[in-house]
Design an enzyme around this catalytic site. Sequence first.
Site, mmCIF file in Angstrom:
data_model
loop_
_atom_site.group_PDB
_atom_site.id
_atom_site.type_symbol
_atom_site.label_atom_id
_atom_site.label_comp_id
_atom_site.label_asym_id
_atom_site.label_seq_id
_atom_site.Cartn_x
_atom_site.Cartn_y
_atom_site.Cartn_z
ATOM 1 N N ASP A 105 28.916 29.269 -38.402
ATOM 2 C CA ASP A 105 29.035 29.285 -39.856
ATOM 3 C C ASP A 105 29.198 30.756 -40.292
ATOM 4 O OD1 ASP A 105 28.832 27.841 -42.324
ATOM 5 O OD2 ASP A 105 26.782 28.524 -42.546
ATOM 6 N N LYS A 133 33.550 27.090 -38.653
ATOM 7 C CA LYS A 133 33.869 27.175 -40.091
ATOM 8 C C LYS A 133 34.237 28.617 -40.401
ATOM 9 C CE LYS A 133 30.870 23.747 -42.383
ATOM 10 N NZ LYS A 133 29.679 23.656 -43.261
ATOM 11 N N ASP A 161 22.233 18.245 -38.023
ATOM 12 C CA ASP A 161 21.277 17.519 -38.866
ATOM 13 C C ASP A 161 21.365 17.915 -40.331
ATOM 14 O OD1 ASP A 161 20.121 20.176 -38.587
ATOM 15 O OD2 ASP A 161 18.287 19.322 -39.422
ATOM 16 N N ARG A 167 21.120 13.484 -36.402
ATOM 17 C CA ARG A 167 21.582 14.156 -35.178
ATOM 18 C C ARG A 167 22.162 13.169 -34.167
ATOM 19 N NH1 ARG A 167 19.709 19.587 -35.121
ATOM 20 N NH2 ARG A 167 17.667 19.935 -36.045
HETATM 21 C C1 PRP Z 1 22.826 26.062 -36.868
HETATM 22 C C2 PRP Z 1 23.740 26.066 -35.662
HETATM 23 C C3 PRP Z 1 23.743 27.496 -35.242
HETATM 24 C C4 PRP Z 1 23.621 28.228 -36.566
HETATM 25 C C5 PRP Z 1 24.979 28.679 -37.010
HETATM 26 O O1 PRP Z 1 21.504 25.959 -36.423
HETATM 27 O O2 PRP Z 1 23.273 25.222 -34.639
HETATM 28 O O3 PRP Z 1 22.651 27.814 -34.398
HETATM 29 O O4 PRP Z 1 23.047 27.309 -37.512
HETATM 30 O O5 PRP Z 1 24.902 29.374 -38.216
HETATM 31 P P1 PRP Z 1 25.374 30.874 -38.387
HETATM 32 O O6 PRP Z 1 26.751 31.010 -37.781
HETATM 33 O O7 PRP Z 1 25.383 31.038 -39.894
HETATM 34 O O8 PRP Z 1 24.384 31.779 -37.718
HETATM 35 P P2 PRP Z 1 20.293 25.558 -37.373
HETATM 36 O O9 PRP Z 1 19.641 26.808 -37.868
HETATM 37 O O10 PRP Z 1 20.762 24.585 -38.403
HETATM 38 O O11 PRP Z 1 19.248 24.869 -36.369
HETATM 39 P P3 PRP Z 1 19.380 23.522 -35.485
HETATM 40 O O12 PRP Z 1 20.472 23.790 -34.475
HETATM 41 O O13 PRP Z 1 18.031 23.371 -34.858
HETATM 42 O O14 PRP Z 1 19.730 22.391 -36.411
#
Ligand code: PRP
Length: 183
Positions: A105, A133, A161, A167
């Site tokens: 992201d 993204k 999630d 999930r």
């Molecule tokens: C999500 C995804 C990445 C991160 C990406 O994890 O799995 O680890 O966010 O975002 P970024 O590019 O802005 O750093 P999340 O924090 O939602 O935890 P999870 O995987 O336990 O759901």
Amino acid sequence: MNKDIAAILVGEKELDELVTKVAGEIDADFQKTGGRLLLVAILKGSVVFMGDLMKKIQSPVEIDFMKVSSYGAGTSSSGNINIHLDLQRKDIGDCNVIVVEDIVDSGRTLAYLTEYLKLKGARSVRTCTLLDKPSRREVDFTPDYVGREIPDEFVVGYGLDYDEKYRALPYVGILKPEVYRKS
Ligand code: PRP
């Protein structure tokens, strides 16, 4: 389809094709370079992708896991990552690491982890994500292996999630806005 899903963005057949494509790219690279290949999945979102990906990679792979979270996003360009579960192995210097993510992201998590694992002494570090993204990027980061780019929609399923739910859905779907707006 789950009642909270507005539309399926990446269906089961396409997911299978994307995982096959990424596994093939990883295999092609490792057939050239050789060496030990260590997949490091970032908990929790990447577990479903990791499980499917490791089965499709023909080269011998080892697996490991880390858990991280970001904080203060938007306030700084780097460094705002907490490590909750770190690698415990002493042989990282022998390992060609591929960090496995469900989604990129802002890019903060993988930008940070790439530098962190290099500093920890990994022989090489590459990154792999099922979904990307790029429109949300806040730091200059490009993953090495990408399943596909997606638009800036709130997606869940196949590991991703919302509030720890969805999930286990076998597809990536767009969550209905009323689900996350009411909480
Ligand atoms: C999500 C995804 C990445 C991160 C990406 O994890 O799995 O680890 O966010 O975002 P970024 O590019 O802005 O750093 P999340 O924090 O939602 O935890 P999870 O995987 O336990 O759901």
